[in-house]
Structure formats: C-alpha cells, structure tokens
Scaffold this motif. Structure first.
Motif, mmCIF file in Angstrom:
data_model
loop_
_atom_site.group_PDB
_atom_site.id
_atom_site.type_symbol
_atom_site.label_atom_id
_atom_site.label_comp_id
_atom_site.label_asym_id
_atom_site.label_seq_id
_atom_site.Cartn_x
_atom_site.Cartn_y
_atom_site.Cartn_z
ATOM 1 N N VAL A 122 0.786 -1.094 0.081
ATOM 2 C CA VAL A 122 -0.175 -0.020 -0.231
ATOM 3 C C VAL A 122 0.850 1.371 -0.073
ATOM 4 N N MET A 169 -0.861 4.528 -7.977
ATOM 5 C CA MET A 169 -2.314 4.402 -7.827
ATOM 6 C C MET A 169 -3.177 5.436 -6.791
ATOM 7 N N ILE A 172 -6.773 6.127 -7.482
ATOM 8 C CA ILE A 172 -7.645 4.843 -7.077
ATOM 9 C C ILE A 172 -7.856 4.981 -5.600
ATOM 10 N N PHE A 173 -6.662 5.472 -4.924
ATOM 11 C CA PHE A 173 -6.575 5.610 -3.509
ATOM 12 C C PHE A 173 -7.844 6.681 -2.981
ATOM 13 N N GLY A 176 -10.859 4.692 -2.928
ATOM 14 C CA GLY A 176 -10.791 4.048 -1.779
ATOM 15 C C GLY A 176 -11.271 5.007 -0.669
ATOM 16 N N VAL A 179 -15.208 5.528 -0.751
ATOM 17 C CA VAL A 179 -15.816 4.241 -0.153
ATOM 18 C C VAL A 179 -15.750 4.273 1.316
ATOM 19 N N ALA A 180 -14.506 4.117 1.695
ATOM 20 C CA ALA A 180 -14.196 3.990 3.273
ATOM 21 C C ALA A 180 -15.160 5.061 4.161
ATOM 22 N N LYS A 183 -18.544 3.973 4.171
ATOM 23 C CA LYS A 183 -18.539 2.190 5.001
ATOM 24 C C LYS A 183 -18.560 2.578 6.617
ATOM 25 N N GLY B 82 -19.381 -7.522 2.088
ATOM 26 C CA GLY B 82 -18.981 -6.348 2.131
ATOM 27 C C GLY B 82 -19.854 -5.566 1.148
ATOM 28 N N LEU B 86 -23.381 -2.968 2.403
ATOM 29 C CA LEU B 86 -23.590 -1.508 1.842
ATOM 30 C C LEU B 86 -24.756 -1.527 1.087
ATOM 31 N N VAL B 94 -22.251 2.960 -3.995
ATOM 32 C CA VAL B 94 -20.987 2.478 -3.534
ATOM 33 C C VAL B 94 -20.805 1.263 -3.354
ATOM 34 N N VAL B 97 -19.937 0.563 -6.873
ATOM 35 C CA VAL B 97 -18.485 0.552 -7.127
ATOM 36 C C VAL B 97 -17.699 -0.491 -6.866
ATOM 37 N N VAL B 98 -17.985 -0.986 -5.622
ATOM 38 C CA VAL B 98 -17.294 -2.116 -4.924
ATOM 39 C C VAL B 98 -17.457 -3.319 -5.840
ATOM 40 N N TRP B 144 -7.937 -0.633 -11.273
ATOM 41 C CA TRP B 144 -9.036 -0.110 -10.465
ATOM 42 C C TRP B 144 -9.538 -1.025 -9.362
ATOM 43 N N MET B 146 -7.660 -2.344 -7.309
ATOM 44 C CA MET B 146 -7.389 -2.369 -5.974
ATOM 45 C C MET B 146 -7.957 -1.414 -5.084
ATOM 46 N N ILE B 147 -9.204 -0.857 -5.421
ATOM 47 C CA ILE B 147 -9.882 -0.171 -4.650
ATOM 48 C C ILE B 147 -10.146 -0.746 -2.992
ATOM 49 N N ASP B 148 -10.644 -1.957 -3.233
ATOM 50 C CA ASP B 148 -11.166 -2.628 -1.971
ATOM 51 C C ASP B 148 -10.078 -2.813 -1.090
ATOM 52 N N VAL B 149 -8.680 -2.967 -1.692
ATOM 53 C CA VAL B 149 -7.646 -3.270 -0.540
ATOM 54 C C VAL B 149 -7.249 -1.846 0.092
ATOM 55 N N PHE B 150 -7.454 -0.828 -0.785
ATOM 56 C CA PHE B 150 -7.475 0.510 0.090
ATOM 57 C C PHE B 150 -8.202 0.849 0.989
ATOM 58 N N VAL B 151 -9.649 0.525 0.672
ATOM 59 C CA VAL B 151 -10.843 0.564 1.681
ATOM 60 C C VAL B 151 -10.337 -0.026 3.026
#
Ligand SMILES: [Zn+2]
Ligand SMILES: [Zn+2]
Lengths: 227, 204
Positions: A122, A169, A172-173, A176, A179-180, A183, B82, B86, B94, B97-98, B144, B146-151
């Motif tokens: 990351v 990225m 993309i972050f 993220g 989305v976080a 959530k 997950g 949502l 969202v 998106v995920v 793209w 990779m979004i969920d990993v960042f989340v």
C-alpha cells in the motif's frame, strides 16, 4: 490547449516488396509501439497529435514548452505529496473519541504482524511509486528543459518512470477513501483533513502533467542530446 | 498496412525507434529489449501470471476481507458480504462501485486475457480492432480493482477505537491484492502486436 485531433501521419509508400534504399533512413521512421505499423513522421506541429491510423495509439503529441511544464508540475506534486504524507488525512469521531490519521498511519497500521507485506504494498502504490516517478521525471526532464545534455543514466531512469506509471495508484486511493467514508458513516463521524485535499490536488496535477507527456519527443530529445 | 516487420526492419516496442536488420539486442534509443533474438516467451508469461492471479483470487473470495469488532462482538466479512452490507445500508452507488471493482472487473479480466491469449494461437476469432479495444480496456481498467484493498487499509488505520470499534484486515486482503497485481503483470506481458499479425504483410 489547442487539441486538434487531426491525423498528421503519412504512411510510408505501400509498395508490395519493399527494397532497401526505397525506404527513407531509419531515423525518419517511426514504428507504432502498439501495432508495429510503419510511419514516416514529418515534424508534427506543436499542439497537434499524430495517431496511428490502424490502432489509434497516439504516436506523438508535442506541446510548446512541455518539458518545462512537466518539470514544474512534477515539482509541485512532490511538495503536495510531502504535505499529504505528514498532515492529518482523515479525522474520525466516535463515542466521544477523536482520532486523526495521516497517510503514514494508514501505511504503518499493518507494520507488524502478518500484514507487513500489505503495508509495504500500500505504501509503495500510494506514496513511494508516485513520488519516485515525479522525482525521476524531474531528473530526466529538467536538463532537457534547460537545453542541457541529459543527466547520467537518464535513459534507464526514464524507462523506469514509464514502467512505474500503471503502479502509481494515487487516483484509485482517492476513490478508496470515498468508499471508506461511506462504509463507516454509520459507525462514526469522519471528516477530511488538509492532507486529503493535497492528495486530490496531486491527482489532478498528475493528470494535467500526463497530457503534456509526449514520449516520442522525450525519447528523441534524449537521443539527440546524448550524441 | 506496412509494418516495420514486413519492411524487414525492427521497431522498438517501447519508443518506436526503427532499426535496420540485423538489429541490436537492445533499442539504441531507449535500451528496451528488441524482439527477434531470444525466442518469444511473452505468451507463456501471460498464462503463468494469469494462472497465479486466478489461484490467489479463490481464497480472496472465501476468506474474510475485513474483521470488525464493535463492543466486543466480532464480525467478519468477505468481499461479497461487504457489498451486501453496503446494500443493507442503502448505499447502492458505493455498493455498485465495490461490486464492479472487486468482482466484475477481476472475473471479466480473467476471461478477457485468456481470450486474447487463445486468439493469438487460433487466428479466426474476433475482429482485430475489437480485440485491440478489449486489450486497451483490460490494461486501463485492471488497476482499479485495487480499490477494495485501499478501503480495508484506510478502515483498519482509522477505526482503532479500543472498546467502541476496531477494524482489522482479513487474510483475503493480501490474496486479493496479489491477484490484482498478478493479473496486471499478465496483461503487461501480453504483446499487443500479436493481435495485428494477421493483417500484416508477412516478410518473405
Ligand atoms: Zn498502431
Ligand atoms: Zn526504444
């Protein structure tokens, strides 16, 4: 920004059996990096683009003062990235507790235990690789912008900068983060810190910078100046 | 369409510089390895990375991505759970998106890359232009996921509120990140020139 989509390519002679000597010298030719189609590229006017007739890959898109602009934009990105690393990124309030986190915290949260690898990944994708790419571009293009000879090892450094592009990225972050935010909306109150906006600015500047990047011009300039 | 290859020349796949034959091992301008010296193993690399990506994608969907602890109660959720979470919260946009980033894109990518690699070996399939388009889409969109990993990383960093709530990453976060990386490497190993070989004039 004048962006004429006009195709300035001229296909080389379509003779069925090309003979050596029939073709112009290799210095005047360009092979499309994507599909290998052969072009004789005349000097493409600044501000216009030449696309491959077959696969539509942009062959060249020279811009006035592009090198200087890329260097300045990359320099700005470096500063924004440093700000984004150390200033608070997100602020979370829940059950009366407030917690500020910087990007550094996001990376370091996994730094012990089985998730070290994830932490490194990351950190690399959102901080180290984008930062390394900005620095590499400055290193390669600053001497070009001044009209100097290329810096030592400029060719492998630029090649590396190109390689790093899909792995940076930052944009993309940002998604993220969005989305976080949603959530945890039910769990806690989240607000965005200054580092978040620095990061958004950095993503936008990177996008602008990439529109000035004409790889063919940079490679050609590197080749000419090293002679 | 005349290509560098059909003209008996060698074009650099990175910077487009054209070389006379016999071409040097590396491009004179950018130092990229030029084709035609060692046997071309790009297709084997495509399959190898794709297979590796597929193997780690399976645990990424079975094991928990996120471990949430609220007031002493721990819940674990996989990627799909997950998305369902949502939806329950009414965040349909969202969730979409995920869902697209973590499920539709990775699975679509496995099929797309496999299809592109197979169609190189068997020539008569989809039109070259459509295949080229497909390759561009795969290259552009793959990262793209990779979004969920960042989340997960962001949530785990933020939500460490001792008793009230803590969020920790699950083992699936690692395998999912690896899967995205491996399929990106697979797509990068693919040589787009092979799509166009059919339409080229062959050197005699
Ligand atoms: Zn092309
Ligand atoms: Zn080259």
């Amino acid at each position: 920004m004048s962006q004429s989509d006009q195709v300035h390519t001229s296909e080389t002679s379509r003779s069925a059996a090309p003979r050596p000597g029939h073709l112009p010298p290799v210095e005047d030719l360009v092979a499309c990096p994507t599909c290998d189609a052969l072009y004789q590229l005349p000097d493409v006017p600044k501000g216009s683009r030449a696309r491959c007739l077959r696969c539509h890959t942009v062959l060249t898109a020279p811009r006035d003062g592009a090198m200087t602009r890329i260097v300045m934009l990359a320099g700005t990105s470096v500063i924004l990235m440093l700000a984004a690393i150390f200033f608070p990124f997100l602020e979370l309030t829940a059950a009366g507790i407030t917690q500020r986190s910087s990007i550094m915290d996001v990376v370091l949260v996994f730094a012990d235990g089985p998730f070290v690898g994830l932490a490194i990944a990351v950190g690399a994708l959102i901080v180290i690789l984008p930062l390394a790419r900005f620095l590499a571009l400055i290193y390669v293009l600053a001497p070009m912008a001044f009209g100097w000879r290329p810096a030592r090892e400029a060719v492998p450094v630029f090649r590396l900068a190109e390689r790093m592009k899909p792995w940076s990225m930052a944009e993309i972050f940002i998604v993220g983060v969005a989305v976080a935010l949603i959530k945890v909306a039910g769990l806690a109150h989240l607000s965005l810190g200054p580092a978040f906006w620095a990061f958004v600015a950095l993503v936008l500047i990177t996008a602008v910078k990439d529109t000035f990047m004409c790889r063919l011009t940079i490679w050609k300039t590197l080749e000419q100046r090293s002679q | 369409m005349m290509t560098a290859r059909s003209a008996g020349l060698v074009g650099c796949p990175n910077c487009g510089r054209v070389h006379d034959v016999p071409a040097p091992g590396r491009c004179q301008r950018c130092g990229w390895r030029l084709p035609g010296h060692a046997p071309d193993r790009s297709l084997q690399r495509v399959w190898a990375w794709l297979f590796a990506g597929l193997v780690v994608y399976i645990p990424a969907n079975i094991y928990p991505m996120l471990r949430t602890n609220t007031f002493g109660r721990t819940t674990e959720s996989t990627i799909l759970e997950g998305v369902v979470d949502l939806l329950h919260h009414g965040s349909y946009g969202v969730a979409l998106v995920v869902f697209v980033a973590s499920i539709v894109i990775p699975i679509g990518k496995f099929f797309a890359i496999a299809y592109l690699a197979i169609s190189v070996e068997r020539r008569e399939m989809m039109q070259v232009h459509a295949r080229h388009r497909l390759f561009e889409v795969v290259e552009f969109i793959g990262r793209w996921s990779m979004i969920d990993v960042f989340v997960v990383a962001i949530l785990a960093a933020l939500v460490q509120l001792d008793f009230a709530a803590t969020i920790n990453p699950g083992i699936a976060a690692i395998s999912f990140a690896l899967s995205v990386a491996f399929t990106m490497l697979s797509a990068q190993s693919f040589d787009p020139k092979t799509i166009w070989l059919d339409g080229d004039m062959r050197p005699r």
